[in-house]
Design a protein around this motif. Structure first.
Motif, PDB file in Angstrom:
ATOM      1  N   SER A  87      93.802 104.455  -6.939  1.00 44.86           N
ATOM      2  CA  SER A  87      93.117 105.431  -6.084  1.00 44.86           C
ATOM      3  C   SER A  87      92.801 104.777  -4.749  1.00 44.86           C
ATOM      4  N   ALA A  88      92.719 105.614  -3.715  1.00 43.78           N
ATOM      5  CA  ALA A  88      92.511 105.087  -2.365  1.00 43.78           C
ATOM      6  C   ALA A  88      91.277 105.700  -1.736  1.00 43.78           C
ATOM      7  N   GLY A  89      90.522 104.869  -1.016  1.00 46.92           N
ATOM      8  CA  GLY A  89      89.397 105.401  -0.241  1.00 46.92           C
ATOM      9  C   GLY A  89      88.079 104.730  -0.570  1.00 46.92           C
ATOM     10  N   PRO A 100      92.148 105.389   4.375  1.00 45.28           N
ATOM     11  CA  PRO A 100      92.904 104.945   3.190  1.00 45.28           C
ATOM     12  C   PRO A 100      93.725 106.063   2.544  1.00 45.28           C
ATOM     13  N   GLU A 101      93.135 107.255   2.475  1.00 41.80           N
ATOM     14  CA  GLU A 101      93.801 108.368   1.793  1.00 41.80           C
ATOM     15  C   GLU A 101      95.111 108.746   2.480  1.00 41.80           C
ATOM     16  N   SER A 102      95.200 108.493   3.806  1.00 42.02           N
ATOM     17  CA  SER A 102      96.436 108.855   4.527  1.00 42.02           C
ATOM     18  C   SER A 102      97.632 108.069   3.984  1.00 42.02           C
ATOM     19  N   TYR A 303     102.413 108.216 -10.470  1.00 44.63           N
ATOM     20  CA  TYR A 303     101.452 108.553 -11.531  1.00 44.63           C
ATOM     21  C   TYR A 303     100.094 107.984 -11.175  1.00 44.63           C
ATOM     22  N   GLU A 304      99.090 108.841 -11.206  1.00 43.09           N
ATOM     23  CA  GLU A 304      97.729 108.435 -10.827  1.00 43.09           C
ATOM     24  C   GLU A 304      96.741 109.351 -11.530  1.00 43.09           C
ATOM     25  N   PRO A 305      95.526 108.876 -11.765  1.00 43.04           N
ATOM     26  CA  PRO A 305      94.538 109.788 -12.350  1.00 43.04           C
ATOM     27  C   PRO A 305      94.140 110.857 -11.331  1.00 43.04           C
ATOM     28  N   HIS A 307      91.122 111.583 -10.631  1.00 43.99           N
ATOM     29  CA  HIS A 307      89.909 111.153  -9.920  1.00 43.99           C
ATOM     30  C   HIS A 307      90.225 110.245  -8.737  1.00 43.99           C
ATOM     31  N   GLY A 308      89.203 110.031  -7.906  1.00 42.13           N
ATOM     32  CA  GLY A 308      89.346 109.145  -6.757  1.00 42.13           C
ATOM     33  C   GLY A 308      88.869 107.744  -7.075  1.00 42.13           C
ATOM     34  N   SER A 309      88.425 107.021  -6.041  1.00 40.19           N
ATOM     35  CA  SER A 309      88.116 105.592  -6.198  1.00 40.19           C
ATOM     36  C   SER A 309      86.705 105.346  -6.733  1.00 40.19           C
ATOM     37  N   ALA A 310      85.943 106.397  -6.968  1.00 39.79           N
ATOM     38  CA  ALA A 310      84.600 106.309  -7.579  1.00 39.79           C
ATOM     39  C   ALA A 310      83.788 105.123  -7.059  1.00 39.79           C
ATOM     40  N   PRO A 311      83.538 105.045  -5.740  1.00 38.99           N
ATOM     41  CA  PRO A 311      82.811 103.885  -5.202  1.00 38.99           C
ATOM     42  C   PRO A 311      81.400 103.757  -5.773  1.00 38.99           C
ATOM     43  N   ASP A 312      80.850 104.882  -6.263  1.00 41.35           N
ATOM     44  CA  ASP A 312      79.477 104.831  -6.814  1.00 41.35           C
ATOM     45  C   ASP A 312      79.386 103.966  -8.067  1.00 41.35           C
ATOM     46  N   ILE A 313      80.510 103.765  -8.777  1.00 46.51           N
ATOM     47  CA  ILE A 313      80.439 102.952 -10.006  1.00 46.51           C
ATOM     48  C   ILE A 313      81.375 101.741  -9.955  1.00 46.51           C
TER      49      ILE A 313
HETATM   50  N1  LIG Z   1      94.174 110.033  -5.372  1.00 47.44           N
HETATM   51  C1  LIG Z   1      93.238 109.378  -4.719  1.00 47.44           C
HETATM   52  O1  LIG Z   1      93.404 108.229  -4.366  1.00 47.44           O
HETATM   53  C2  LIG Z   1      91.970 110.063  -4.447  1.00 47.44           C
HETATM   54  C3  LIG Z   1      91.062 109.447  -3.651  1.00 47.44           C
HETATM   55  N2  LIG Z   1      89.859 110.037  -3.426  1.00 47.44           N
HETATM   56  C4  LIG Z   1      88.912 109.255  -2.604  1.00 47.44           C
HETATM   57  O2  LIG Z   1      88.004 108.603  -3.481  1.00 47.44           O
HETATM   58  C5  LIG Z   1      86.755 108.395  -2.811  1.00 47.44           C
HETATM   59  C6  LIG Z   1      85.605 108.906  -3.656  1.00 47.44           C
HETATM   60  O3  LIG Z   1      85.722 110.322  -3.773  1.00 47.44           O
HETATM   61  P1  LIG Z   1      84.751 111.219  -4.629  1.00 47.44           P
HETATM   62  O4  LIG Z   1      84.674 112.538  -3.962  1.00 47.44           O
HETATM   63  O5  LIG Z   1      83.494 110.488  -4.938  1.00 47.44           O
HETATM   64  O6  LIG Z   1      85.560 111.522  -5.997  1.00 47.44           O
HETATM   65  P2  LIG Z   1      85.799 110.594  -7.263  1.00 47.44           P
HETATM   66  O7  LIG Z   1      86.813 111.289  -8.073  1.00 47.44           O
HETATM   67  O8  LIG Z   1      86.094 109.197  -6.863  1.00 47.44           O
HETATM   68  O9  LIG Z   1      84.398 110.603  -8.044  1.00 47.44           O
HETATM   69  C7  LIG Z   1      83.748 111.811  -8.429  1.00 47.44           C
HETATM   70  C8  LIG Z   1      82.751 111.510  -9.543  1.00 47.44           C
HETATM   71  O10 LIG Z   1      83.459 111.209 -10.751  1.00 47.44           O
HETATM   72  C9  LIG Z   1      83.133 109.926 -11.239  1.00 47.44           C
HETATM   73  N3  LIG Z   1      84.342 109.274 -11.690  1.00 47.44           N
HETATM   74  C10 LIG Z   1      85.538 109.276 -11.086  1.00 47.44           C
HETATM   75  N4  LIG Z   1      86.406 108.550 -11.752  1.00 47.44           N
HETATM   76  C11 LIG Z   1      85.758 108.063 -12.827  1.00 47.44           C
HETATM   77  C12 LIG Z   1      86.128 107.232 -13.913  1.00 47.44           C
HETATM   78  N5  LIG Z   1      87.368 106.730 -14.054  1.00 47.44           N
HETATM   79  N6  LIG Z   1      85.186 106.932 -14.840  1.00 47.44           N
HETATM   80  C13 LIG Z   1      83.960 107.423 -14.750  1.00 47.44           C
HETATM   81  N7  LIG Z   1      83.542 108.230 -13.751  1.00 47.44           N
HETATM   82  C14 LIG Z   1      84.445 108.546 -12.802  1.00 47.44           C
HETATM   83  C15 LIG Z   1      82.551 109.164 -10.040  1.00 47.44           C
HETATM   84  O11 LIG Z   1      81.684 108.127 -10.464  1.00 47.44           O
HETATM   85  C16 LIG Z   1      81.877 110.285  -9.270  1.00 47.44           C
HETATM   86  O12 LIG Z   1      80.606 110.517  -9.798  1.00 47.44           O
HETATM   87  C17 LIG Z   1      86.892 109.140  -1.469  1.00 47.44           C
HETATM   88  O13 LIG Z   1      87.213 108.187  -0.472  1.00 47.44           O
HETATM   89  C18 LIG Z   1      88.048 110.101  -1.706  1.00 47.44           C
HETATM   90  O14 LIG Z   1      88.725 110.479  -0.548  1.00 47.44           O
HETATM   91  C19 LIG Z   1      89.507 111.221  -4.007  1.00 47.44           C
HETATM   92  C20 LIG Z   1      90.401 111.880  -4.814  1.00 47.44           C
HETATM   93  C21 LIG Z   1      91.720 111.374  -5.071  1.00 47.44           C
END
Ligand SMILES: NC(=O)C1=CN([C@@H]2O[C@H](COP(=O)(O)OP(=O)(O)OC[C@H]3O[C@@H](n4cnc5c(N)ncnc54)[C@H](O)[C@@H]3O)[C@@H](O)[C@H]2O)C=CC1
Ligand SMILES: CC(C)CC(=O)C(=O)O
Ligand SMILES: [Mg+2]
Length: 392
Positions: A87-89, A100-102, A303-305, A307-313
């Motif tokens: 994941s990127a960002g 990063p996402e670009s 292939y990627e999940p 979800h994004g990069s989940a910086p909060d965790i």
């Molecule tokens: N394909 C990609 O690379 C993507 C990148 N992003 C980027 O990721 C960054 C964060 O974006 P957010 O809007 O916060 O979305 P996010 O998907 O990273 O997180 C959303 C929520 O889901 C939780 N979460 C996500 N993945 C998890 C995992 N594997 N295990 C447990 N909890 C998980 C996070 O802790 C957060 O509370 C941004 O810079 C965004 O642009 C977002 C979506 C797709």
């Protein structure tokens, strides 16, 4: 990150194909590392030798090269059978371009991986209890959301000025035809064929009206056994919550609606951390199409999940690796035709999530209210994968 040079019995492993690994930022590398351990077990047990190369995309590439993806990495993407992406960002890089996402958007465009498959179903019935939606409403949900991945508002000539911004939302016939054909091909892999829903805003947007017309034409001509249904995107957002099983089958939409509505799947099934995706350059399976074939008889894909990069965790070992590991299963199925191994990974995940009453290991990461970390969850899945490879 490569499989052993020889099999246990000393024979040379069959050439398995090339994979470019782009772990990306924050939790990306944490969960990709775990998924690669699963791949290495599969390589070891089956004797299939994959050639892996690791490189940069996202904020990590911006830091090292001043760009979210380099031309060299884009070229590598074109010379492999599959790309495995994390994941990127992250907030430290912000949104100013190139962010990063670009990098990921440029890879999708360069590889022309136009069909982003995002399945939505419960990885284990034990997870029904974790859905915020009532069990009787969400039980049995099982759909494949196909999001157009290389066009629409995410691409085209953007205008960004101090007080004005514009993202043209355009679609042309070939872009629409190729992605709705993937929806038709996937639906036809079932007997009877699955129901297909095309999602748009044809009541408002010109590009949606063209989308609806062309989708209808393609299905009438090429998939006469399927009666395509149309669904407006805004009411779908509601119906996904109130009657999600009404959409079991295949859904296909443009890039923007697909990005947003497929994240809702995470809400339905308990956690975004569980969901995988595949972005393909052609229809999967034995279809009468040469579009997007790779050197090992599968489809070129990334292939990627979901979800994004989940910086909060990130950095704490808390991320659920399941979405990334299930993305590996999709890679083996679609790019490498390793259906048995893909099914085994899915079964292993199910066993780890199943309750003890149901014979499972009942492991729960923090997103599912548990205490297990990334590595604990991954090791449990690895153990089950190894056991199932030996016994089934
Ligand atoms: N394909 C990609 O690379 C993507 C990148 N992003 C980027 O990721 C960054 C964060 O974006 P957010 O809007 O916060 O979305 P996010 O998907 O990273 O997180 C959303 C929520 O889901 C939780 N979460 C996500 N993945 C998890 C995992 N594997 N295990 C447990 N909890 C998980 C996070 O802790 C957060 O509370 C941004 O810079 C965004 O642009 C977002 C979506 C797709
Ligand atoms: C480029 C990505 C950050 C867009 C997105 O949210 C996704 O593909 O899920
Ligand atoms: Mg998204």
């Amino acid at each position: 990150m490569t499989a052993p040079e020889t099999n246990a019995d000393g024979t040379t492993p069959a050439s398995g194909g090339k994979i470019l690994v782009l772990p990306g930022d924050h939790v990306g590398p944490e969960v990709v590392t775990e998924a690669i351990k699963v791949l290495n077990i599969i390589a070891e047990e089956t004797g299939r030798k994959f050639e892996l190369e690791v490189d940069l995309c996202g904020g990590c590439s911006l830091d090292k090269h001043g760009d979210s993806v380099t031309e060299e990495v884009l070229q590598k993407c074109l010379n492999v059978d599959a790309v495995f992406f994390g994941s990127a960002g992250g907030p430290e890089w912000g949104t100013a371009q190139p962010n990063p996402e670009s990098g990921l958007l440029r890879i999708r465009d360069r590889m022309q991986i136009f069909a982003n498959l995002r399945p939505c179903k419960f990885a284990s019935k034990a997870l029904l209890a974790y859905s915020p939606i009532k069990t009787e409403v969400v039980k049995g949900v099982d759909f494949m959301f196909i999001r157009e991945n290389c066009g629409g508002a995410y691409y085209g000539k953007k205008i960004e000025e101090a007080d004005y911004g514009c993202d043209p939302w355009e679609y042309s016939r070939p872009e629409i035809e190729r992605v709705v054909r993937v929806a038709g091909a996937l639906a036809m892999q079932h007997d009877p064929p699955l129901q297909v829903y095309s999602v748009d805003k044809a009541n408002v947007l010109a590009n949606s009206r063209v989308w609806r017309r062309i989708a209808t034409e393609v299905f009438e001509k090429e998939f006469p056994k399927i009666q395509l249904k149309h669904q407006l995107a805004d009411s779908l957002a509601l119906l996904f919550i109130t009657k999600p099983t009404a959409f079991n089958g295949v859904l296909v939409s443009d890039n923007t609606f697909g990005d947003i509505l497929s994240d809702e799947s995470g809400g339905l099934t308990g956690s975004l951390g569980l969901l995988p995706s595949a972005s393909l350059a052609g229809p999967p399976g034995n279809v009468d199409s040469k579009l997007g074939r790779n050197s090992v008889g599968g489809v070129v894909g990334l292939y990627e999940p979901v979800h994004g990069s989940a910086p909060d965790i990130s950095g704490k070992g808390l991320a659920n690796p399941t979405g990334q590991i299930l993305s590996l299963a999709m890679m083996l199925r679609y790019s490498f035709n390793m259906h048995r191994e893909a099914n085994i990974i899915e079964k292993a995940v199910e066993r780890c999530l199943d309750t003890r009453e149901d014979g499972g290991l009942e492991i729960r990461t923090g997103d599912l209210g548990g205490k297990a970390g990334t590595v604990e969850m991954s090791e449990a899945i690895q153990g089950e994968v190894r056991r199932l490879l030996k016994t089934t």
